[in-house]
Motif scaffolding. Structure first.
Motif, PDB file in Angstrom:
ATOM      1  N   GLY A 284      41.161  38.207  40.861  1.00  0.00           N
ATOM      2  CA  GLY A 284      40.917  36.775  40.881  1.00  0.00           C
ATOM      3  C   GLY A 284      39.823  36.401  41.857  1.00  0.00           C
ATOM      4  O   GLY A 284      38.912  37.174  42.159  1.00  0.00           O
ATOM      5  N   GLN A 285      39.926  35.172  42.376  1.00  0.00           N
ATOM      6  CA  GLN A 285      38.975  34.682  43.380  1.00  0.00           C
ATOM      7  C   GLN A 285      39.542  34.778  44.792  1.00  0.00           C
ATOM      8  O   GLN A 285      38.902  34.336  45.740  1.00  0.00           O
ATOM      9  N   GLY A 286      40.729  35.381  44.907  1.00  0.00           N
ATOM     10  CA  GLY A 286      41.364  35.508  46.201  1.00  0.00           C
ATOM     11  C   GLY A 286      42.818  35.091  46.123  1.00  0.00           C
ATOM     12  O   GLY A 286      43.415  35.036  45.043  1.00  0.00           O
TER      13      GLY A 286
ATOM     14  N   SER B 104      40.342  29.971  40.034  1.00  0.00           N
ATOM     15  CA  SER B 104      39.029  29.329  40.176  1.00  0.00           C
ATOM     16  C   SER B 104      39.064  28.343  41.337  1.00  0.00           C
ATOM     17  O   SER B 104      40.119  27.818  41.694  1.00  0.00           O
ATOM     18  N   PHE B 105      37.884  28.117  41.948  1.00  0.00           N
ATOM     19  CA  PHE B 105      37.772  27.112  42.988  1.00  0.00           C
ATOM     20  C   PHE B 105      36.406  26.445  42.880  1.00  0.00           C
ATOM     21  O   PHE B 105      35.471  26.988  42.280  1.00  0.00           O
ATOM     22  N   ASN B 106      36.317  25.240  43.445  1.00  0.00           N
ATOM     23  CA  ASN B 106      35.104  24.442  43.392  1.00  0.00           C
ATOM     24  C   ASN B 106      34.121  24.946  44.444  1.00  0.00           C
ATOM     25  O   ASN B 106      34.369  24.826  45.649  1.00  0.00           O
ATOM     26  N   ALA B 107      33.017  25.507  44.018  1.00  0.00           N
ATOM     27  CA  ALA B 107      32.046  26.086  44.951  1.00  0.00           C
ATOM     28  C   ALA B 107      31.389  25.031  45.833  1.00  0.00           C
ATOM     29  O   ALA B 107      30.867  25.355  46.907  1.00  0.00           O
ATOM     30  N   ALA B 108      31.420  23.747  45.409  1.00  0.00           N
ATOM     31  CA  ALA B 108      30.810  22.685  46.205  1.00  0.00           C
ATOM     32  C   ALA B 108      31.730  22.188  47.313  1.00  0.00           C
ATOM     33  O   ALA B 108      31.264  21.673  48.326  1.00  0.00           O
ATOM     34  N   THR B 109      33.052  22.340  47.122  1.00  0.00           N
ATOM     35  CA  THR B 109      34.014  21.837  48.110  1.00  0.00           C
ATOM     36  C   THR B 109      34.887  22.942  48.691  1.00  0.00           C
ATOM     37  O   THR B 109      35.550  22.738  49.703  1.00  0.00           O
ATOM     38  N   ASN B 110      34.902  24.114  48.025  1.00  0.00           N
ATOM     39  CA  ASN B 110      35.716  25.265  48.425  1.00  0.00           C
ATOM     40  C   ASN B 110      37.210  25.021  48.279  1.00  0.00           C
ATOM     41  O   ASN B 110      38.027  25.734  48.880  1.00  0.00           O
ATOM     42  N   ASP B 111      37.583  24.036  47.477  1.00  0.00           N
ATOM     43  CA  ASP B 111      38.988  23.756  47.213  1.00  0.00           C
ATOM     44  C   ASP B 111      39.417  24.396  45.896  1.00  0.00           C
ATOM     45  O   ASP B 111      38.632  24.509  44.945  1.00  0.00           O
ATOM     46  N   ILE B 112      40.687  24.817  45.822  1.00  0.00           N
ATOM     47  CA  ILE B 112      41.212  25.543  44.667  1.00  0.00           C
ATOM     48  C   ILE B 112      41.373  24.615  43.472  1.00  0.00           C
ATOM     49  O   ILE B 112      41.778  23.458  43.601  1.00  0.00           O
ATOM     50  N   ILE B 113      41.082  25.161  42.273  1.00  0.00           N
ATOM     51  CA  ILE B 113      41.261  24.417  41.029  1.00  0.00           C
ATOM     52  C   ILE B 113      42.505  24.904  40.285  1.00  0.00           C
ATOM     53  O   ILE B 113      43.390  24.123  39.955  1.00  0.00           O
ATOM     54  N   LYS B 114      42.582  26.218  40.022  1.00  0.00           N
ATOM     55  CA  LYS B 114      43.709  26.764  39.258  1.00  0.00           C
ATOM     56  C   LYS B 114      44.111  28.138  39.798  1.00  0.00           C
ATOM     57  O   LYS B 114      43.351  28.791  40.529  1.00  0.00           O
ATOM     58  N   TYR B 115      45.330  28.570  39.375  1.00  0.00           N
ATOM     59  CA  TYR B 115      45.885  29.849  39.785  1.00  0.00           C
ATOM     60  C   TYR B 115      46.203  30.710  38.560  1.00  0.00           C
ATOM     61  O   TYR B 115      46.445  30.185  37.467  1.00  0.00           O
ATOM     62  N   ASN B 116      46.225  32.027  38.735  1.00  0.00           N
ATOM     63  CA  ASN B 116      46.613  32.950  37.670  1.00  0.00           C
ATOM     64  C   ASN B 116      48.128  33.097  37.611  1.00  0.00           C
ATOM     65  O   ASN B 116      48.798  33.165  38.651  1.00  0.00           O
ATOM     66  N   ARG B 117      48.657  33.219  36.388  1.00  0.00           N
ATOM     67  CA  ARG B 117      50.071  33.544  36.248  1.00  0.00           C
ATOM     68  C   ARG B 117      50.313  35.003  36.643  1.00  0.00           C
ATOM     69  O   ARG B 117      49.432  35.851  36.517  1.00  0.00           O
ATOM     70  N   ARG B 118      51.534  35.289  37.109  1.00  0.00           N
ATOM     71  CA  ARG B 118      51.856  36.644  37.550  1.00  0.00           C
ATOM     72  C   ARG B 118      51.919  37.633  36.386  1.00  0.00           C
ATOM     73  O   ARG B 118      51.571  38.799  36.540  1.00  0.00           O
ATOM     74  N   VAL B 119      52.406  37.181  35.257  1.00  0.00           N
ATOM     75  CA  VAL B 119      52.516  38.049  34.079  1.00  0.00           C
ATOM     76  C   VAL B 119      51.889  37.342  32.893  1.00  0.00           C
ATOM     77  O   VAL B 119      51.943  36.118  32.773  1.00  0.00           O
ATOM     78  N   GLY B 120      51.288  38.140  32.009  1.00  0.00           N
ATOM     79  CA  GLY B 120      50.658  37.558  30.836  1.00  0.00           C
ATOM     80  C   GLY B 120      49.419  36.763  31.215  1.00  0.00           C
ATOM     81  O   GLY B 120      48.907  36.829  32.316  1.00  0.00           O
ATOM     82  N   GLY B 121      48.950  35.966  30.256  1.00  0.00           N
ATOM     83  CA  GLY B 121      47.766  35.150  30.504  1.00  0.00           C
ATOM     84  C   GLY B 121      48.146  33.760  30.971  1.00  0.00           C
ATOM     85  O   GLY B 121      49.294  33.437  31.209  1.00  0.00           O
ATOM     86  N   GLY B 122      47.129  32.940  31.109  1.00  0.00           N
ATOM     87  CA  GLY B 122      47.364  31.550  31.452  1.00  0.00           C
ATOM     88  C   GLY B 122      47.207  31.263  32.930  1.00  0.00           C
ATOM     89  O   GLY B 122      47.094  32.167  33.763  1.00  0.00           O
ATOM     90  N   THR B 123      47.187  29.974  33.252  1.00  0.00           N
ATOM     91  CA  THR B 123      46.984  29.525  34.625  1.00  0.00           C
ATOM     92  C   THR B 123      47.982  28.435  34.982  1.00  0.00           C
ATOM     93  O   THR B 123      48.679  27.901  34.116  1.00  0.00           O
ATOM     94  N   CYS B 124      48.045  28.119  36.265  1.00  0.00           N
ATOM     95  CA  CYS B 124      48.860  27.024  36.778  1.00  0.00           C
ATOM     96  C   CYS B 124      47.971  26.076  37.571  1.00  0.00           C
ATOM     97  O   CYS B 124      46.982  26.493  38.168  1.00  0.00           O
ATOM     98  N   ASP B 125      48.359  24.793  37.588  1.00  0.00           N
ATOM     99  CA  ASP B 125      47.632  23.813  38.377  1.00  0.00           C
ATOM    100  C   ASP B 125      48.078  23.806  39.833  1.00  0.00           C
ATOM    101  O   ASP B 125      47.352  23.317  40.707  1.00  0.00           O
TER     102      ASP B 125
ATOM    103  N   ASP C 142      54.784  32.391  50.584  1.00  0.00           N
ATOM    104  CA  ASP C 142      54.444  32.300  49.162  1.00  0.00           C
ATOM    105  C   ASP C 142      52.989  32.699  48.992  1.00  0.00           C
ATOM    106  O   ASP C 142      52.142  32.401  49.853  1.00  0.00           O
ATOM    107  N   ILE C 143      52.684  33.355  47.876  1.00  0.00           N
ATOM    108  CA  ILE C 143      51.303  33.764  47.630  1.00  0.00           C
ATOM    109  C   ILE C 143      50.982  33.603  46.150  1.00  0.00           C
ATOM    110  O   ILE C 143      51.799  33.911  45.281  1.00  0.00           O
ATOM    111  N   CYS C 144      49.797  33.086  45.864  1.00  0.00           N
ATOM    112  CA  CYS C 144      49.317  32.914  44.498  1.00  0.00           C
ATOM    113  C   CYS C 144      47.908  33.480  44.385  1.00  0.00           C
ATOM    114  O   CYS C 144      47.116  33.407  45.333  1.00  0.00           O
ATOM    115  N   THR C 145      47.593  34.031  43.216  1.00  0.00           N
ATOM    116  CA  THR C 145      46.241  34.507  42.940  1.00  0.00           C
ATOM    117  C   THR C 145      45.389  33.331  42.455  1.00  0.00           C
ATOM    118  O   THR C 145      45.760  32.638  41.508  1.00  0.00           O
ATOM    119  N   VAL C 146      44.270  33.114  43.107  1.00  0.00           N
ATOM    120  CA  VAL C 146      43.400  31.988  42.765  1.00  0.00           C
ATOM    121  C   VAL C 146      42.563  32.359  41.540  1.00  0.00           C
ATOM    122  O   VAL C 146      41.862  33.375  41.531  1.00  0.00           O
TER     123      VAL C 146
END
Length: 436
Positions: free
Chosen positions: A222-224, A242-263, A236-240
């Motif tokens: 991921g992105q970290g 995507s994040f906004n390169a202009a603000t460095n704030d997180i946009i979405k997270y990866n799910r632990r299993v399978g595909g998809g993301t979380c807000d 608690d830990i989540c895989t990032v």
């Protein structure tokens, strides 16, 4: 005779460990072969003998306890016993360490030691020593010639205020004036430099220790990772994703299993692990760190030791201690920067020793919503390769971005309770002596 044993052991450690890397120091103590470690080391001294026993450092520390018993051959029962503590001083013993020029403005009050490998202009009040590795330099914040490696633009009492132009009285070949109104404990220059490149060896040790179970290792997927420290002794830990390169704030997270993301960092995107006390959490990628610890000591690292892409420690929300004593310590290390994101808390509190190995501790010159924030309070220590700062002003001195109020407090607990595996100096020093 007991003192002779103490002196011998300090000499012995100097020959074995001075200038060695963190990995080499760890290997020396882990071998169990140090004199006095597995069995008492006895040697003749004058008309008597000393017997030395050693308590080696715990994981993540360099502190060693040496007990030396001295007695004469004629009366061995009339013994005297001395116990000393030796350690390699941690970088966290300084309120601020930098590899670049630093300027501390009017109203700044600092209680811990300050050091820069470059020059320092200090216009506040320093309760401890301020040191520089250069004897003179050309202050980039104004025109003029070289001034002392540590100098001030505060006017000499009874005058008040600050003169921003070149100060001849603070420049060679004049003698360095005594200014206790600014430097209560004095200023020192030139002194030895601190080695920011050598921190890479400490990062390598943290990675290997985390992989060995004295903490936890996370790969570069991921992105970290976002890490939320919790007062119940877990995180608690989540895989990032995507994040906004202009603000460095997180946009979405990866799910632990399978595909998809979380807000949000929750549900199928979150994992939970225990905090290994005196351990290291090493992420081979960026880290977004926040949360509260209770009776835990932990160092969190964002670093890529696989390729040339440097990684950053991001902070958006509070990092806090529950009790603020030696039972609770946090180290936050970014191989590149320690960056406060644009959408960080308006009132932000950070209890930690912050370190940027090749970049800087600070906040970018953001624009747009939340570019200007209210107050940041750092209670801990700051190590920054490049010039640090949490606010930006235009040429007229108007605040245009960052925190309007900046409170920097040194955490005295860091003097004897540094974060686990935190970089240290290269020499063992005695910091405690007692007769038993």
């Amino acid at each position: 005779i007991a003192e002779g044993g103490r002196h011998f052991y300090k000499w012995y450690l100097a020959h074995q460990l001075d200038g060695r890397t963190a990995n080499q120091v760890q290997a020396f103590w882990s071998s169990g072969a140090a004199l006095g470690q597995s069995a008492a080391h006895v040697a003749n001294y004058g008309n008597g003998q000393y017997s030395i026993t050693v308590v080696p450092p715990v994981a993540g520390s360099t502190i060693v306890y040496v007990t030396s018993i001295g007695y004469t051959v004629a009366n061995p029962s009339l013994a005297r016993t001395i116990k000393v503590r030796l350690r390699r001083p941690s970088w966290s013993e300084n309120a601020v360490v930098a590899n670049d020029f630093m300027r501390f403005g009017d109203g700044t009050e600092v209680y811990g030691k300050i050091h820069s490998n470059s020059g320092i202009r200090f216009d506040g009040l320093a309760h401890n020593t301020v040191s520089s590795s250069v004897d003179k330099y050309n202050d980039p914040d104004h025109v003029g010639g070289d001034e002392f490696g540590v100098h001030t633009h505060v006017n000499v009492p009874p005058a008040n205020g600050i003169t921003g132009t070149f100060r001849a009285a603070e420049a060679p070949p004049n003698a360095v004036p005594n200014r206790p109104d600014v430097f209560e404990a004095g200023r020192q220059f030139p002194v030895a430099t601190v080695d920011f490149n050598g921190i890479l060896g400490d990062l390598s040790l943290m990675k290997s220790e985390a992989q060995a179970g004295r903490g936890k290792y996370f790969d570069n997927s991921g992105q970290g990772r976002r890490i939320i420290l919790k007062s119940n002794g877990t995180y608690d830990i989540c895989t990032v994703h995507s994040f906004n390169a202009a603000t460095n704030d997180i946009i979405k997270y990866n799910r632990r299993v399978g595909g998809g993301t979380c807000d949000t960092c929750s549900g199928l995107c979150v994992s939970n692990y225990p905090i290994v006390d005196n351990g290291a959490i090493f992420v081979e990628n960026n880290v977004w760190l926040e949360g509260t610890v209770d009776s835990k000591k932990i160092t969190v690292v964002a670093a890529n030791l696989i390729s040339a892409a440097l990684k950053t420690m991001y902070i958006s929300r509070d990092i806090r201690y529950t009790h603020s004593d030696c039972s609770e310590v946090i180290g936050a290390i970014g191989q590149n920067d320690v960056e406060i994101t644009r959408d960080s808390n308006d009132i932000l509190r950070i209890d930690a020793a912050l370190m940027a190995q090749s970049g800087r501790v600070g906040r970018a010159n953001y624009v747009g919503a939340n570019a200007i924030r209210d107050t940041i309070t750092v209670t801990g220590a700051i190590t920054s390769n490049k010039r640090y700062g949490f606010a930006w002003a235009d040429n007229s001195g108007n605040h245009v971005s960052g925190y309007q109020n900046r409170n920097l407090y040194y955490d005295n607990n860091l003097l004897y309770c540094p974060p686990p595996y935190f970089p240290t100096g290269k020499n063992y020093l005695i910091d405690l002596w007692e007769e038993l």
